[in-house]
Scaffold this motif. Sequence first.
Motif: not given
Length: 82
Positions: A34-38, A3-12, A40-48
Amino acid sequence: MLTGEMVRLFRNCLGLKQSELAKEIKVNQSLLSRIEIGERQISPELSKQLRTFFHLQGISDSELLMINSALKQARKNKKGVE
């Protein structure tokens, strides 16, 4: 899974700016924002791409799942308090 929340957490946790992570995973910084604040959704490719980057930084799939569960529980608890 991510999730965007997880991305932000790990990035920080990794001490990275949005622009630094965006450069590492080869996306525009505004998309990452936009992903981090929710917005935009994370595409399967970007998730990978993100999972691969996090794995290279020592963050395993089990840790991703654990954090996802903890964030869901925190949101659930927060809703119960309001």
